[in-house]
Design a protein around this motif. Sequence first.
Motif, short mmCIF file in Angstrom:
data_model
loop_
_atom_site.label_atom_id
_atom_site.label_comp_id
_atom_site.label_asym_id
_atom_site.label_seq_id
_atom_site.Cartn_x
_atom_site.Cartn_y
_atom_site.Cartn_z
N GLY A 173 -2.06 -2.32 0.00
CA GLY A 173 -2.47 -2.78 -1.31
C GLY A 173 -1.75 -4.05 -1.72
O GLY A 173 -0.72 -4.42 -1.14
N SER A 174 -2.29 -4.69 -2.75
CA SER A 174 -1.68 -5.94 -3.24
C SER A 174 -1.56 -5.92 -4.76
O SER A 174 -1.45 -6.96 -5.39
CB SER A 174 -2.54 -7.14 -2.81
N SER A 175 -1.56 -4.72 -5.34
CA SER A 175 -1.48 -4.59 -6.79
C SER A 175 -0.02 -4.62 -7.23
O SER A 175 0.91 -4.75 -6.44
CB SER A 175 -2.11 -3.27 -7.22
N ALA A 229 2.08 -2.08 -5.47
CA ALA A 229 2.47 -2.43 -4.10
C ALA A 229 3.72 -3.32 -4.11
O ALA A 229 4.67 -3.07 -3.36
CB ALA A 229 1.32 -3.15 -3.40
N CYS A 282 3.43 -4.82 4.23
CA CYS A 282 2.40 -4.74 3.18
C CYS A 282 1.07 -5.19 3.78
O CYS A 282 0.95 -6.32 4.25
CB CYS A 282 2.76 -5.61 1.99
N THR A 336 -2.78 -6.06 3.12
CA THR A 336 -3.62 -6.45 1.99
C THR A 336 -5.02 -6.84 2.45
O THR A 336 -5.19 -7.43 3.51
CB THR A 336 -3.00 -7.63 1.23
N ARG A 337 -6.00 -6.52 1.63
CA ARG A 337 -7.39 -6.86 1.92
C ARG A 337 -7.73 -8.25 1.43
O ARG A 337 -8.51 -8.97 2.05
CB ARG A 337 -8.31 -5.83 1.24
N MET A 350 0.03 -11.87 -0.85
CA MET A 350 0.40 -11.91 -2.26
C MET A 350 1.12 -13.20 -2.62
O MET A 350 1.17 -13.58 -3.78
CB MET A 350 1.26 -10.68 -2.61
N GLU A 379 4.10 -9.35 5.31
CA GLU A 379 2.71 -9.07 4.97
C GLU A 379 1.82 -9.18 6.20
O GLU A 379 2.05 -10.01 7.08
CB GLU A 379 2.22 -10.03 3.88
N THR A 411 -3.34 1.56 -3.71
CA THR A 411 -4.73 1.11 -3.71
C THR A 411 -5.43 1.33 -5.04
O THR A 411 -6.67 1.33 -5.11
CB THR A 411 -5.49 1.81 -2.58
#
Length: 449
Positions: free
Chosen positions: A210-212, A215, A232, A234-235, A239, A249, A278
Amino acid sequence: MAHSKEMTRIGVIGAGPSGMSLLYHLAKMELEGKHIPDVVCYEKQPECGGLWNFDWRTGVDEHGEPIHGSMYRHLWTNGPKECLEFPDYTFDKHFGKAIPSFPTRKVVLDYMNGRWKTVDARRFFRVNTNVQKVIYNPKENNFTVWARDQVEDKDLPLETFSHIIVSTGHFSVPNMPYFKGVETFPGRVLHSHDFRDARDFKGKRLLVIGSSYSAEDISLHCVKFGAKSIVCSTRSGPMGFKWPVQIQERPLLERIEGQMVYFNDGSSTEVDTIIYCTGYKHSFRFLPDNLRLKTENSLYPPNLYKGIIWIKSGNNKLMYIGMQDQYYTMTMFDAQSFWACRVILGETILPEKETMEADIARWIQKLENATSTVQEIDFQTEYVMDLCHDSGYEHNLDVKDMFNHWEETKIENITTYRDHVYKSKFTGTVSCKHHKPFMAALDDRYEDL
């Protein structure tokens, strides 16, 4: 739209920061001499405060209900307290001194409780009470609520309300995407909803998906408390932070084979634990389809006039507070609650449905044009200020400059942005520095300001 002469009785579902803001304003209006309706607030937890209450448990509670909270130990705010400060109840007023700009969870909860106590907002709510179902009755133009006393394990008598306020939040039902092979992973797999203590992962190799905000924050906390390494995945792309050496990442996870995890770029690594960061799903199981908000996480959810009034059913008497994706938090909930109170009391008159639909479309178009963090902050600032202007909210809540500086400091160095200090918009007080840098501060006690 003329103000109704019918009985006004308000049912509030949820006593977190959103619901308590509404109760606060109603109580304050009563103290100012206004006649307010009968109010009942249903809260399934034993205390108000919502997600700011720490619950060490995961899974289900003693009543068999899913644990609501996603709070973890050692949490510090990830935005300056000056961006969530109440103008009529400042941090100076509550603490009597300057405190750091990024306090811990306990400090924020104590601050909010202090404000609510000034008007005895607690008198409206019933704790340990779980709302089972709400329906709208078109002929009677009201709502019926089924609720259950969880301690006594019994259904309560049905109650009828002219207005329903949904303030249950949207950080409780995890979004758990499937990745091939995850069911065979030999280590621990969890969602951030069930993350409680970063010390559990000391010496571990973690995959964070995730990248929220969760995360970035959980990754930092795990490194802070001794995790060996973190990848990490990320989709939406990197980040873009200056991470400590333990964090790297990778693109989106593709599959899992044993302890090996493989990514879309062909790279792989071995991990001990997988943490899903997520996001969450909006979930209102107590509402039928015609009353239920269905949306992805958004700065302007659909079918809500002013981000509040549900226009699809309920004759404009069903309101949602705090359902937006958030830069602004407490003050946005406060502006929404004040606006909602004005509508309920007939002091703000709603336009015709066509006008409300056009207004929603206008805001959604504005949001589509916001393609950067700065533009999103500007968008939410404009939204909050629009609510204030429309309702006569007397304070200027615009703190976009602080938000922009906060975002810049995060990009400069994700490990040090919480070491910065900010000035209160309402008192001019500059916060003090914490006695330790964030990455070295391991104590989450209230006294460790």
